[in-house]
Design a protein around this motif. Sequence first.
Motif, mmCIF file in Angstrom:
data_model
loop_
_atom_site.group_PDB
_atom_site.id
_atom_site.type_symbol
_atom_site.label_atom_id
_atom_site.label_comp_id
_atom_site.label_asym_id
_atom_site.label_seq_id
_atom_site.Cartn_x
_atom_site.Cartn_y
_atom_site.Cartn_z
ATOM 1 N N ILE A 25 30.619 48.594 32.822
ATOM 2 C CA ILE A 25 31.880 49.200 32.388
ATOM 3 C C ILE A 25 32.986 48.653 33.278
ATOM 4 O O ILE A 25 32.894 48.732 34.514
ATOM 5 C CB ILE A 25 31.848 50.735 32.506
ATOM 6 C CG1 ILE A 25 30.604 51.301 31.828
ATOM 7 C CG2 ILE A 25 33.108 51.341 31.897
ATOM 8 C CD1 ILE A 25 30.381 52.766 32.118
ATOM 9 N N ALA A 26 34.011 48.093 32.666
ATOM 10 C CA ALA A 26 35.180 47.608 33.395
ATOM 11 C C ALA A 26 36.374 48.461 33.009
ATOM 12 O O ALA A 26 36.637 48.655 31.817
ATOM 13 C CB ALA A 26 35.436 46.136 33.095
ATOM 14 N N VAL A 27 37.090 48.980 34.005
ATOM 15 C CA VAL A 27 38.235 49.852 33.761
ATOM 16 C C VAL A 27 39.429 49.360 34.571
ATOM 17 O O VAL A 27 39.290 49.014 35.758
ATOM 18 C CB VAL A 27 37.909 51.314 34.146
ATOM 19 C CG1 VAL A 27 39.135 52.207 33.946
ATOM 20 C CG2 VAL A 27 36.736 51.831 33.330
ATOM 21 N N ARG A 28 40.595 49.304 33.935
ATOM 22 C CA ARG A 28 41.835 48.957 34.616
ATOM 23 C C ARG A 28 42.445 50.237 35.185
ATOM 24 O O ARG A 28 42.872 51.111 34.436
ATOM 25 C CB ARG A 28 42.811 48.307 33.641
ATOM 26 C CG ARG A 28 44.198 48.042 34.200
ATOM 27 C CD ARG A 28 44.306 46.733 34.909
ATOM 28 N NE ARG A 28 44.111 45.602 34.010
ATOM 29 C CZ ARG A 28 44.151 44.319 34.432
ATOM 30 N NH1 ARG A 28 44.368 44.046 35.717
ATOM 31 N NH2 ARG A 28 43.970 43.332 33.573
ATOM 32 N N LYS A 29 42.468 50.366 36.495
ATOM 33 C CA LYS A 29 43.005 51.565 37.132
ATOM 34 C C LYS A 29 44.532 51.578 37.076
ATOM 35 O O LYS A 29 45.165 50.581 36.737
ATOM 36 C CB LYS A 29 42.535 51.639 38.585
ATOM 37 C CG LYS A 29 41.027 51.780 38.740
ATOM 38 C CD LYS A 29 40.645 52.202 40.140
ATOM 39 C CE LYS A 29 41.064 51.172 41.170
ATOM 40 N NZ LYS A 29 40.664 51.564 42.538
ATOM 41 N N SER A 30 45.110 52.707 37.428
ATOM 42 C CA SER A 30 46.566 52.861 37.366
ATOM 43 C C SER A 30 47.290 51.884 38.273
ATOM 44 O O SER A 30 48.428 51.493 38.002
ATOM 45 C CB SER A 30 46.950 54.299 37.739
ATOM 46 O OG SER A 30 46.370 55.224 36.852
ATOM 47 N N ASP A 31 46.639 51.471 39.371
ATOM 48 C CA ASP A 31 47.273 50.535 40.296
ATOM 49 C C ASP A 31 47.116 49.082 39.865
ATOM 50 O O ASP A 31 47.569 48.161 40.554
ATOM 51 C CB ASP A 31 46.732 50.726 41.717
ATOM 52 C CG ASP A 31 45.221 50.475 41.814
ATOM 53 O OD1 ASP A 31 44.629 50.004 40.830
ATOM 54 O OD2 ASP A 31 44.641 50.762 42.888
ATOM 55 N N GLY A 32 46.456 48.851 38.717
ATOM 56 C CA GLY A 32 46.316 47.495 38.181
ATOM 57 C C GLY A 32 45.001 46.821 38.505
ATOM 58 O O GLY A 32 44.652 45.812 37.879
ATOM 59 N N ASP A 33 44.255 47.352 39.464
ATOM 60 C CA ASP A 33 42.963 46.759 39.819
ATOM 61 C C ASP A 33 41.925 47.039 38.738
ATOM 62 O O ASP A 33 41.986 48.059 38.042
ATOM 63 C CB ASP A 33 42.462 47.318 41.150
ATOM 64 C CG ASP A 33 43.283 46.826 42.337
ATOM 65 O OD1 ASP A 33 43.956 45.787 42.185
ATOM 66 O OD2 ASP A 33 43.253 47.482 43.396
ATOM 67 N N ILE A 34 40.963 46.126 38.602
ATOM 68 C CA ILE A 34 39.853 46.311 37.666
ATOM 69 C C ILE A 34 38.611 46.712 38.456
ATOM 70 O O ILE A 34 38.188 45.996 39.366
ATOM 71 C CB ILE A 34 39.558 45.030 36.874
ATOM 72 C CG1 ILE A 34 40.775 44.608 36.049
ATOM 73 C CG2 ILE A 34 38.353 45.238 35.950
ATOM 74 C CD1 ILE A 34 40.598 43.278 35.327
ATOM 75 N N VAL A 35 38.045 47.861 38.122
ATOM 76 C CA VAL A 35 36.806 48.294 38.756
ATOM 77 C C VAL A 35 35.669 48.085 37.762
ATOM 78 O O VAL A 35 35.801 48.385 36.580
ATOM 79 C CB VAL A 35 36.882 49.777 39.207
ATOM 80 C CG1 VAL A 35 37.174 50.694 38.025
ATOM 81 C CG2 VAL A 35 35.581 50.199 39.880
ATOM 82 N N VAL A 36 34.571 47.517 38.225
ATOM 83 C CA VAL A 36 33.423 47.229 37.362
ATOM 84 C C VAL A 36 32.198 47.939 37.915
ATOM 85 O O VAL A 36 31.861 47.779 39.094
ATOM 86 C CB VAL A 36 33.147 45.711 37.271
ATOM 87 C CG1 VAL A 36 31.923 45.456 36.383
ATOM 88 C CG2 VAL A 36 34.358 44.972 36.716
ATOM 89 N N ARG A 37 31.557 48.716 37.066
ATOM 90 C CA ARG A 37 30.281 49.339 37.442
ATOM 91 C C ARG A 37 29.206 48.772 36.532
ATOM 92 O O ARG A 37 29.337 48.814 35.309
ATOM 93 C CB ARG A 37 30.336 50.861 37.286
ATOM 94 C CG ARG A 37 29.066 51.542 37.809
ATOM 95 C CD ARG A 37 29.031 53.013 37.469
ATOM 96 N NE ARG A 37 28.717 53.221 36.046
ATOM 97 C CZ ARG A 37 28.509 54.425 35.496
ATOM 98 N NH1 ARG A 37 28.625 55.510 36.244
ATOM 99 N NH2 ARG A 37 28.229 54.537 34.217
#
Length: 296
Positions: A25-37
């Motif tokens: 799962i890749a999510v674009r956080k509010s600060d613009g970073d992409i977190v991938v689990r």
Amino acid sequence: MSKQFVGGQAVIEGVMMQSKEKRAIAVRKSDGDIVVRKNKIKSWINEKNIDKIPFLRGSFVLIDTMIEGMKSLNFSSEFFLEDEEDAFDRFIKKVFKDKANDVMIGITMVLAIIISVGLFAILPTMVGGTFSKIVENKIILNLIEGIIRIGILFGYMLLISRSKDIQRVFQYHGAEHKSIHCYENEQELTVENARKFTRLHPRCGTNFLFIVMFTSIILFSFFGWPNPVVRIAMRILFIPIVAGISYEIIRFLGKYNNKLTKIVAYPGMMLQYLTTKEPDDEQLEVAIAALKAVID
């Protein structure tokens, strides 16, 4: 490395991708970073080889997909909905503690099934039953019921597509399809390459829903037009059978590309114009990040 079978799902500001052995799962956080689990898939369906049994596997895969889809949505929502916890959420967490998320997913699944059965099984056959006073042909009555069911589906999708939040999800849905097309056509996974491809895909869940509707029309036509209680019971009891047949059809559409598959897939593909939107480059970047995590 050989090409893998990959599917996906749009989530809140992100995309979930899944291959045979991995899910990410890749999510674009509010600060613009992409977190991938990402994690390896552990499924009893695969372990028991149920996924290799045609027609039987469809209903099991559907349930597993629903569960994992809700888990993915839950994961993505954690980045944006932390301050919107209501009294019910707090109660569930207080009572069930570490199991709260599983309980919430279970409750959501039960509610989703109840609403789906009500909207797409009970309501269409009850409304269709009103035509039995003027129509005697059993096949036509089943056809009318099917048209009502498809109309409800179309209206529901049209209604929710007006929401700005849902439109964002539909853009990520389009990004998911474009990146998968890019991968399946053996192009380098870049935003520029993915942008070129269509946002419609034959293995999409939207296609599956339409095929379920069409399959149910044909299947129920063999059983005539019994009284309302029997009709409702049949519609509910035959859900696994309809799902099993529809799953094999959707696999066939994804495996072959010829005139027959294009004709069968066409209505569902057109319906995807409602459930997908053209993504921007940042959304494509998120989808590609999720895809790369499951094919590496």
